[in-house]
Design an enzyme around this catalytic site. Structure first.
Site, short mmCIF file in Angstrom:
data_model
loop_
_atom_site.label_atom_id
_atom_site.label_comp_id
_atom_site.label_asym_id
_atom_site.label_seq_id
_atom_site.Cartn_x
_atom_site.Cartn_y
_atom_site.Cartn_z
N ARG A 189 4.35 -6.74 1.87
CA ARG A 189 3.60 -5.51 1.60
C ARG A 189 4.49 -4.38 1.10
O ARG A 189 3.98 -3.37 0.60
CB ARG A 189 2.86 -5.02 2.86
CG ARG A 189 1.86 -6.01 3.42
CD ARG A 189 1.00 -5.34 4.47
NE ARG A 189 0.20 -4.29 3.89
CZ ARG A 189 -1.01 -4.45 3.36
NH1 ARG A 189 -1.58 -5.62 3.38
NH2 ARG A 189 -1.64 -3.43 2.84
N MET A 212 0.69 -0.72 -1.96
CA MET A 212 0.56 -1.39 -0.66
C MET A 212 1.36 -0.65 0.40
O MET A 212 1.07 0.49 0.66
CB MET A 212 0.99 -2.85 -0.79
CG MET A 212 -0.22 -3.73 -1.01
SD MET A 212 -0.13 -5.31 -0.24
CE MET A 212 0.52 -6.29 -1.54
N CYS A 213 2.34 -1.22 0.99
CA CYS A 213 3.13 -0.72 2.12
C CYS A 213 2.64 -1.41 3.41
O CYS A 213 1.47 -1.73 3.53
CB CYS A 213 3.05 0.78 2.37
SG CYS A 213 3.83 1.77 1.08
N GLY A 214 3.58 -1.62 4.29
CA GLY A 214 3.25 -2.22 5.58
C GLY A 214 3.65 -1.28 6.70
O GLY A 214 4.65 -0.57 6.60
#
Lengths: 298, 229
Positions: A32, A1-3
């Site tokens: 995230r 994920m990652c934001g």
């Protein structure tokens, strides 16, 4: 994920609130990426001055006499402001490259996060709210900024593996996704003289764009080239001294939402990151198209 | 009208309240305020109730819906109405990727644009999009109908089974085994009904659409097609 979150201000009256707005957006993106967080903030430049942001795991010791030691090495007066594990060194612009080179000798345990006239990068392992609090991001003012919350896939959870990555003066990049050809691209870029601090795939993307810019490409062209030369999944947000850009790979499975009003252009991995921005209810909100470069410059 | 403040009361309370509505109920009209892009709003409903979400939603709004009518007065994030079984979901704004994915029944109406992978692997759902749809839409779509008043992106209907695709505007490219097909009277009749139920009957006429469907060359394995799978 990652934001990913980003804000590019058009209305100067919002500049004192940039850090506060970005902090709120960043914390909303905790789900995230709870591993680590980072923020790049571009401030109004001070004439003739540039900034080197450095990090150390042993900040108290490393930063105590750093301004004097580095100043002596490059023959300039340096002002140091320390924030938790990071310190911002302000020095004459024409001594920036010398300082960046000299710090490796003067403080081998300190790591350079960013260098430039406007950029400051703060990043650490930990929850976004804790990282933001440690560096008091909420009280920072600036013209534009980019933040990232990381859920690591391609390299270890370390300070240096956190985003944003900065591989050129006043440049930075954050990434949601993973690259599959980063090793071969890194080799090519090393042969071309670029240097790397980590084994991270995103650092390769940052260096790829920095290299293109060094070769004379415009920001839009450099970002366009990622679509042909980088293989993998990506939504990139790129910051430069004057601008802010977004590009997604052709598959575009990594989410992205943008919002624009007369006051700002905002980026969020999800709409909920932007819900507290002023005027969001009447903003133009859209999803950036795949394989399409967007950028704003002042 | 029952009003639920999502910000004040939280997502679990919302979904468990809506799940408690089984069979016949007097509380048939609900509005959800302060959605603020939250995930999984009004998921798994199984009662003939009307739910209006006043604002934009995040991932998976109205997923697995049965019987209920869910209307979003804003835009929807990824996976809206995913695996819907029956009922109606109406998005007043845009929908992000894979809207209506794997849906088995019911009707999904998107009044703005839908992005990539709209109706991927649809299995009986009907989808009406007033605007455009993104790339890889109706990938491996098995049954149901998709109506697009605007344009379609790249690789429409790749590896399509028996879903019927109707597009009024341009199609950037057709996916493997998807072809344009003749529009017969029964298709015009089907389209007229879908446009009406999709709140689009004033916007477009059935005669303005083209029909796309499967050439049926890929879905039974044939060694000569190995390079196309």
């Amino acid at each position: 994920m990652c934001g990913i979150v980003g804000l590019f201000l058009k209305d100067a009256s919002l500049e004192p609130k940039l850090g506060a707005m970005l902090t709120d957006m960043l914390i909303t993106m905790t789900d995230r990426g709870p591993d680590s967080a980072g923020i790049a903030i571009y401030t109004r430049p001070e004439k003739g001055k540039a900034k080197l942001t450095v990090q150390s795991a042993n900040a108290a010791e490393d930063f105590k006499t750093l301004a004097a030691d580095l100043g002596k090495a490059i023959g300039a007066t340096i002002n140091l402001v320390s924030k938790d594990t990071h310190a911002v060194l302000t020095l004459p612009t024409d001594r920036l490259d010398a300082a960046r080179a000299a710090i490796r000798e003067v403080r081998p345990t300190a790591r350079v996060m960013s260098a430039g006239e406007e950029i400051e990068i703060y990043k650490e392992v930990g929850l976004p709210k804790d990282v933001a609090r440690r560096f008091d991001v909420a009280h920072m003012s600036g013209t534009h900024g980019i933040g990232h919350t990381r859920m690591a896939t391609e390299s270890a959870v370390t300070t240096m593996g956190a985003h944003p990555f900065s591989t050129g003066s006043d440049q930075c990049l954050v990434h949601n996704g993973s690259l599959s050809n980063h090793n071969s691209v890194r080799r090519t870029l090393k042969d071309a003289g670029m240097t790397f601090e980590t084994e991270n795939d995103t650092e390769v993307a940052a260096a790829f764009i920095s290299h293109k810019l060094q070769e004379g490409s415009k920001l839009g062209e450099a970002m366009e080239a990622t679509l042909t030369d980088l293989d993998g999944f990506f939504t990139f947000v790129v910051g430069t001294k004057n601008g802010f850009g977004v590009v997604r790979d052709p598959i575009a499975c990594k989410p992205a939402v943008m919002a624009e009003t007369d006051q700002y252009v905002a980026f969020g991995s999800e709409y909920r990151a932007m819900v507290n921005l002023p005027g969001i209810d009447t903003a133009r909100v859209w999803e950036p198209e795949p394989a399409t470069v967007y950028f704003w410059e002042r | 009208m029952q009003t639920f403040d999502l910000e004040a009361q939280g997502l679990r309370a919302l979904n468990s309240t809506l799940h408690a509505l089984k069979g016949q109920t007097n509380e048939t009209a609900w509005e959800i305020i302060n959605p603020k892009g939250s995930h999984a709003i009004a998921v798994g409903l199984d009662a003939p109730v009307d739910v209006t979400v006043r604002g934009s939603t995040g991932y998976y709004c109205a997923g697995m819906n049965k019987q209920a009518t869910v209307r979003v007065k804003g835009s929807a994030g990824p996976g809206v109405a995913e695996n819907m079984m029956s009922g109606t979901v109406i998005i007043d704004g845009d929908a992000s990727q894979y809207a209506g994915a794997t849906g088995r029944g019911g009707l999904l109406v998107i009044k703005g644009n839908a992005s990539s992978r709209c109706g991927i692997s649809m299995k009986g759902i009907d989808i009406v999009v007033h605007g455009n749809i993104g790339h890889m839409s109706a990938f491996m779509a098995q049954s149901g109908s998709m109506v697009v008043l605007g344009d379609a992106g790249e690789a429409l209907g790749d590896s399509l089974y028996e879903a019927k695709l109707f597009v009024r505007g341009s199609v950037k490219s057709l996916g493997a085994d998807c072809i344009e097909k003749e529009m017969r009277p029964e298709h015009l009749e089907l389209l007229a009904d879908l446009l009406k139920r999709g709140e689009a009957d004033g916007k477009a006429k059935p005669e303005e659409f083209k029909r796309y469907g499967s050439a049926r060359k890929l879905y039974t394995f044939n060694i000569d097609n190995a390079s196309s799978y």
